[in-house]
Design an enzyme around this catalytic site. Sequence first.
Site, PDB file in Angstrom:
ATOM      1  N   HIS A 147      -2.321  -3.960  -5.100  1.00 43.26           N
ATOM      2  CA  HIS A 147      -1.766  -3.871  -4.475  1.00 43.26           C
ATOM      3  C   HIS A 147      -0.891  -2.604  -4.232  1.00 43.26           C
ATOM      4  O   HIS A 147      -0.914  -1.325  -5.446  1.00 43.26           O
ATOM      5  CB  HIS A 147      -0.286  -4.936  -4.703  1.00 43.26           C
ATOM      6  CG  HIS A 147       0.745  -4.978  -3.725  1.00 43.26           C
ATOM      7  ND1 HIS A 147       0.385  -5.080  -2.915  1.00 43.26           N
ATOM      8  CD2 HIS A 147       2.128  -4.889  -4.038  1.00 43.26           C
ATOM      9  CE1 HIS A 147       1.749  -5.095  -1.679  1.00 43.26           C
ATOM     10  NE2 HIS A 147       2.564  -5.084  -2.578  1.00 43.26           N
ATOM     11  N   CYS A 152      -1.330  -3.515   2.686  1.00 45.09           N
ATOM     12  CA  CYS A 152       0.106  -2.691   1.452  1.00 45.09           C
ATOM     13  C   CYS A 152       0.230  -0.828   1.863  1.00 45.09           C
ATOM     14  O   CYS A 152       0.924  -0.028   1.858  1.00 45.09           O
ATOM     15  CB  CYS A 152      -0.017  -2.905   0.164  1.00 45.09           C
ATOM     16  SG  CYS A 152      -1.304  -3.276  -0.270  1.00 45.09           S
TER      17      CYS A 152
END
Length: 1363
Positions: A484, A181
């Site tokens: 994330h 990510c």
Amino acid sequence: MEMVPSEENQFVPKEIQNAAEEPRVLCIIQDITSAKTVNERLTLNLPASTTVSKLYEDIAQKAGYVNGTFDLAWGNTSDMAPLDHSSEMSLSESGFEPGGKRNFLQLTDKDGEQPQIASDESGTADSSGLDDSSQERFIGPLPRDGTPGCSDYSSPSYSYSSILSKSETGYVGLVNQAMTCYLNSLLQTLFMTPEFRNALYNWEFEESEEDPVTSIPYQLQRLFVLLQTSKKRAIETTDVTRSFGWDSSEAWQQHDVQELCRVMFDALEQKWKQTEQADLINQLYQGKLKDYVRCLECGYESWRIDTYLDIPLVIRPFGASQAYGSVEEALQAFIQPETLDGPNQYFCERCKKKCDARKGLRFLHFPYLLTLQLKRFDFDYTTMHRIKLNDRMTFPEELDMSPFIDVEDEKSPQTESCTDSGAENEGSCHSDQMSNDFSTDDCVDEGICLDSTGSTERVLKPKSLLTFELFSVMVHSGSAAGGHYYACIKSFSDGQWYSFNDQHVSKITQDDIRKTYGGSSGSRGYYSGAFASSTNAYMLIYRLKDPSRNAKYLAVEDFPEHIKSLVQKEKESEEQEKRQREIERNTCKIKLFCMHPVKMMMESKLEVHKDKTLKEATEMAYKLMELEGVVPLDCCRLVKYDEFHEYLERSYEGEEDTPMGLLLGGVKSSYMFDLLLETRRPEQVFQPYKPGEVMVKVHVVDLKTETIASPISVRAYLNQTITEFKQLIAQATGLSAETMRVVLERCYNDLRLLYVPNKTLKAEGFFRSNKVFVESSELTDHQVAFTDSLLWKLLDRHGNTIRLLVLLPEQSPGTLANRTLCQKVGDDSDAPFDGSKGNRKSVEAILEESTEKLKNLSLQQQQGSSTSDSQKSSDASDFEHIESPTQEADSNSSLCVAADNRDLENRIRATPGGSGGASSDPENQFACEERSDSEVNNDRSTSSVDSDILSSSHSSDTLCNADSGPIQLANGLDSHSITSSRRSKAHEGKKETWDTAEEDSGTDSEYDDNGKSKAEAQYLYFRAEPCHQDDASWDAQKCLVVHVDKRITLAAFKQNLEPYVGVPSTQFKVFRVYANNQEFESVRLNETLSSFSDDNKITIRLGRALKKGEYRVKVYQLLVNEPEPCKFLVDTVFAKGMTVRQSKEELLPQLKEQCKLDLSVDRVRLRKKTWKNPGTVFLDYHVYEEDISISSNWEVFLEVLNEPEKMKSMSQLAVLTRRWSPSTMKLGPFQEVILESSSVEELKEKLSEISGIPLENLEFAKGRGTFPCDISVLEIHQDLDWNPKVSTLNVWPLYICDDGAVVFYRDSTEEPLELSEDERNELMKKESSRLLKTGHRVSYSPRKEKALKIYLDGGPAKDPGQD
């Protein structure tokens, strides 16, 4: 749409938040329409008031299908009709369970047609009134299962179909490979930067100069083209990461996005050397600042110029309780100078002395694209862990940088001094974190000394030209351990903000950007960060507002020619991929089997388009199974087949032109049946197989020769009567139907005689695939009850016989050629044995030798026992019908003939179940004709003994087949079992037991309390023959093939093996060989061989077998002062009730013989062994099982003493001590100290006594870890807990409660040896080497985090020593 924060600090539509108050329904949908999607799961969490028709719409959009082209059915039952497409009933009214319960649905074909994939037009039309999905509106991280890391690969909302249709925003997402990510966020930011994207497009790739796979700029160019022109919702980044030189493991490494930005820019600069883009990164991202020190007395200033690509801003100053509130405040702190005074005074070159000075940084030039890194990751020196600071820090949409530029330095700096360009930048926070000189001179990071020409060229920018506008916010959600990344980016074409969260792209608002400031609503002082949201901005990218430089994104029509050709190439590739997907969706994939004439049973997978005809599919299968040149194509056909039941369901006569999609019932992810490519000889004709027929494998039994033939396959109907069935069999076998007996084997040990003429096969329990035995003779065997007949006994023996491979010991007397092949049976057996290769003794000589040996063994073994034992040897041999490998049907050439078959049957009848644990159930008697077994699916038809165990010919390949019938029929299941692999019979209704001696060995004795053999009354089938090279991987000269009734006990099995091993059964051990050649001894003599199955391997080893109450013990020598203190000596046997002294007396002769150790019983001790640790000392009067617990495969230490045993009582304590000498950096040898109590004072007195250290100077510490508690001499002085403040040994932190503890001691007045750095390094190397050899740890070293690298040569060098 207005966005509000949800509890997880994510942004959701207000209407969804309101809907959360009502019950919700969790739907899990499995798409079973194709093999590609069968493993995907779509998850929807909808309000209970949602209608069924709305559910169809939502699933259509989520799966990427056109609504109305698929059905939904309940997943937990196959009978329910699909849900109504037009139903306006709510989910709760339609049977869905709310409240977190999972509702399983299956997405299926509608009317046998595959669902249509939504094109752009249909997708837009269908979704015009819908947002993408509730997930699409999140700008925060998607819901996960609570696992740390930034992986979205397991997100329940992601499916293969969902990435096929483009987001309504018009932007394309990036698929998260696993934990990439951080990469996706940076790539989307670079893509949305017009100046970077346009410059990348203007660069042209020369394929002749570089491999496109390893070219980073080219793969970025391809990715950007796809992001701009693809019709997919999300695209893969694997080609880009492959150009970085990364393998699949890199996808599972989480890295920092700012670190990636630096490394990627560096790699691009290296790749772009000598091109127009060589200075692109510097032009766009590089700024300059001055690092200066100014003397406060004379005003002299020394300085140097550094370049930077980003500005790291501190969130909370070191030691402060309050964080900076804004980016402007942090920038001001960044340039705030510090005063060097007191001990930190600066030596002034002009004053020639140390003076007070001011040290700081000044910005000289800001880049066009300004990158600010908010330093949210810090180190907590209290807990010694990395932490994340979640404090609130605001940032403006427009940032005025004019207050932070140094106007003084824009003027001529001629009067100031410059440090040497190569001077070190000590103490500067940006020496290795910030400065980066991206010049072309090998990228050496040096300070740059400005001269007058450099400064006069610089023009002071007016304030209006130092306004920057925010366009990218890279957000981190999570902790310092993992999290994330996603990006919030403003499009310069329409000014709209978007959330780029891996494959999801959605519109967001300015309010959503403000929610990434971090922090919490309330003020909590120092702990504010601990209670704040973990989702906050980490990197900010601003662009200078300069109309003359601000670029727009290149439109497709304005692309350079090489980009246009690349677009066309990628478009064609995407179209090809789409066509391939369409082919995949229309391809039937089914298991294919074939009984190859040469290669036997083959298995493969047939992939055929649904529109291909049966004839075309047969040609494909013909080539797939490599039958060209072996069998003509017209001698092959495809038939429907059930591999599990070995059942031919039907053939397809007259349907050669029918499409396979119709024959197979459509394209499915899996089929409940298989296909068989059947072959025939040219003179044969194919037998038609009609639906509804059952298949029967018929074994013909010959009572005279006691043989059971290989199966013939016939097909019958379930509504046929037994009489009609007998006539069918008579036609196939040539037997008489009038005298025929038919026995159906329904399952293991369930034999059923079919004697009612008018009863149908269905009523008798026939199923798809069946196995029957038929016999037709005029013998009186017909007249007795079935369970008393020879037929039943023969079938019972056949069904329970297994084939074992037995490896005999090498040191066994004589080779197999000189061993007897069976026990002597009366005087009937005098035919010569000539069945094996090579010269052998005559049978008379072998038997004479065997008889003499057995007589001697019998005399030794059975002296004093009853006369019935001496009769056992000849009686037991009566039932052993041992056959020569080459004997004919004529019994004259048989090596051993059963003395009297009737006598055999009477004995078997007398002991129907075998003895000693074959079955404890009184109903487990074979006289019960209707007995049913739970293992219904067990199929013995594939056993290797089916065709040869009872045959008069060892090769047993004379197969009875349908050739004797009136028409030659080619049968797919003729002569051979349809599967080449044998089905295991290891669990045929009996519990499998592990062959270890860890349970009560008292029940495992070969003899009962009266000394009589438990196997005396057991007469079960046993036949042994030499092993041929093609029968086993073992040496045939040492191997036997034993056919034996699995109901025989281990004791009886061992007695039957006596003639082949050459010693009594009490003098050898049986080891069962498991996978990867692991061996475990079988010791439970009263248990049967029911846990064994065909072709199991057994190893025989010489050595005394255990008797009742005996235990096998491994003896190791304890050598406390040797490098390897644990040395294996012998295997021996200890018995329950034996004293320790008795065991030593029995052990010493064994040690003298096997280990050449001549020891005195008073100069050895036995002690407990736990792994490598010596434990309790066993005293001579201790009794096993009373004072000392003992178990099978027990291990014990034997220790040789230099003096008579001092341990006389259990209240004493034996401690192993070792002196540490700091002045010489050496450890002394181990010395044992015997303590009368657990007193620390007594221990210190004993240590003072043996060492001469005064009591007041003596310090001790307990050793750590496994004996000998090795520790580096560089660590021992500080790392151990010296001189603990306790008075007894059995309390914390010592816990010395048993013998064998290790204690180090030292003289507190002894000064440690002073070592130079070189001496210390040399000693460290020696200690590391020593401790690694002994297997002890050197020191704790946490697993290193893998460094982020981009490899310009295509991949890392494969250096095994490289970290």
